[in-house]
Enzyme design. Sequence first.
Site, short mmCIF file in Angstrom:
data_model
loop_
_atom_site.label_atom_id
_atom_site.label_comp_id
_atom_site.label_asym_id
_atom_site.label_seq_id
_atom_site.Cartn_x
_atom_site.Cartn_y
_atom_site.Cartn_z
N GLU A 35 0.81 -1.22 0.00
CA GLU A 35 0.00 0.00 0.00
C GLU A 35 0.84 1.28 0.00
OE1 GLU A 35 -3.26 0.86 -0.34
OE2 GLU A 35 -3.62 -1.21 -0.90
N HIS A 37 3.61 1.77 -1.74
CA HIS A 37 3.87 2.04 -3.16
C HIS A 37 2.61 2.60 -3.83
CE1 HIS A 37 6.87 -1.44 -2.61
NE2 HIS A 37 7.63 -0.42 -2.95
N GLN A 153 17.22 8.77 0.91
CA GLN A 153 17.14 8.60 -0.55
C GLN A 153 16.42 9.79 -1.18
OE1 GLN A 153 16.09 4.79 -2.67
NE2 GLN A 153 14.07 5.72 -2.67
P1 AMP Z 1 11.17 0.25 -3.02
O1 AMP Z 1 10.34 -0.56 -3.95
O2 AMP Z 1 11.22 -0.29 -1.63
O3 AMP Z 1 12.51 0.62 -3.60
O4 AMP Z 1 10.41 1.63 -2.86
C1 AMP Z 1 9.92 2.36 -3.94
C2 AMP Z 1 9.39 3.68 -3.45
O5 AMP Z 1 8.35 3.43 -2.49
C3 AMP Z 1 10.44 4.52 -2.72
O6 AMP Z 1 10.27 5.88 -3.07
C4 AMP Z 1 10.13 4.27 -1.28
O7 AMP Z 1 10.52 5.33 -0.42
C5 AMP Z 1 8.62 4.14 -1.32
N1 AMP Z 1 8.12 3.40 -0.16
C6 AMP Z 1 8.56 2.20 0.31
N2 AMP Z 1 7.90 1.84 1.43
C7 AMP Z 1 7.02 2.86 1.69
C8 AMP Z 1 6.06 3.10 2.72
N3 AMP Z 1 5.86 2.23 3.71
N4 AMP Z 1 5.34 4.24 2.66
C9 AMP Z 1 5.53 5.14 1.64
N5 AMP Z 1 6.42 4.97 0.65
C10 AMP Z 1 7.16 3.85 0.67
#
Ligand code: AMP
Length: 287
Positions: A35, A37, A153
């Site tokens: 959720e 993402h 990041q």
């Molecule tokens: P990742 O697939 O983990 O590389 O994350 C892709 C994007 O989703 C990045 O911009 C992360 O910061 C964001 N993201 C990951 N987990 C969350 C979360 N729990 N809440 C909001 N955004 C997230």
Amino acid sequence: MKTITSITEMQREAERLRAEGLRIGFVPTMGSLHEGHLDLLRLSRRHADVVVMSVFVNPTQFGAGEDFTLYPRNPERDARLAEDAGCDILFSPDADEVYPPGASTWVQVEGPDAILEGTFRPTHFRGVTTVVTMLFHMVKPHHAVFGQKDAQQALIIRRMVRDLHMDIELLVAPTRRDPDGLAMSSRNTYLSESARAEALAISRSLRLAQRYVVDGGRDAQALLRMVSDELTRTGALIPDYVALVDTDTLEAIERIGTTPVLLAIAARVGKTRLIDNTILRAETIES
Ligand code: AMP
């Protein structure tokens, strides 16, 4: 929803959309969607005519001995969730095409890439900034959305966009949590039931810190001690770092004032490494 794997096809599609005057929103991910993402996708949806989500497990942001091969991959489920949340184009390039033989160019934001996460994952951000630059050249977005969950990041990408004069607006979405407080992460699937219960100390310690500030606490050392004590109480969590830093420079701060400060945590439970953070400021507290 359209699915694209070819880089050239993505670029032609982006050019076509731009020629029609449409605004392209972009959400880069490594898939295994949750959720958090999908919140990014929904935020992008509100600011764009066409939303592109990429799913690419980027090998160069994993260090030797990290979980690249283990990283959860779930393409069919990702496609279903992305489409239901309003994604127009799902872009999943092949690693061999993204990194052809002989590729040797890096994009690096020197300085902020070497602290906090960078201390424990020295080549991580170089991999992130390089792949995000490439993805920007492929998707040609007007805006891109990142999560506050990965606060360092987001800051590094903001710096990169500024330093390289990229004509892209950045949006940052708040951290999505499970009802019990655990920040959503694709890596949460690694956690056993008991490890997951132990991991709750991370969000619990962030809430303790918020309470400390709401109650008038201003001393960084006292706050950091309290957070570390909470994290290490049962012995199951091993913190890599607990840091209270300026949200723009990531420099350590001594006292909590009216400018926002970032409380950032990385901790290991068993083999799983988790990160989380919150923003604290004297008057108002955000999660
Ligand atoms: P990742 O697939 O983990 O590389 O994350 C892709 C994007 O989703 C990045 O911009 C992360 O910061 C964001 N993201 C990951 N987990 C969350 C979360 N729990 N809440 C909001 N955004 C997230």
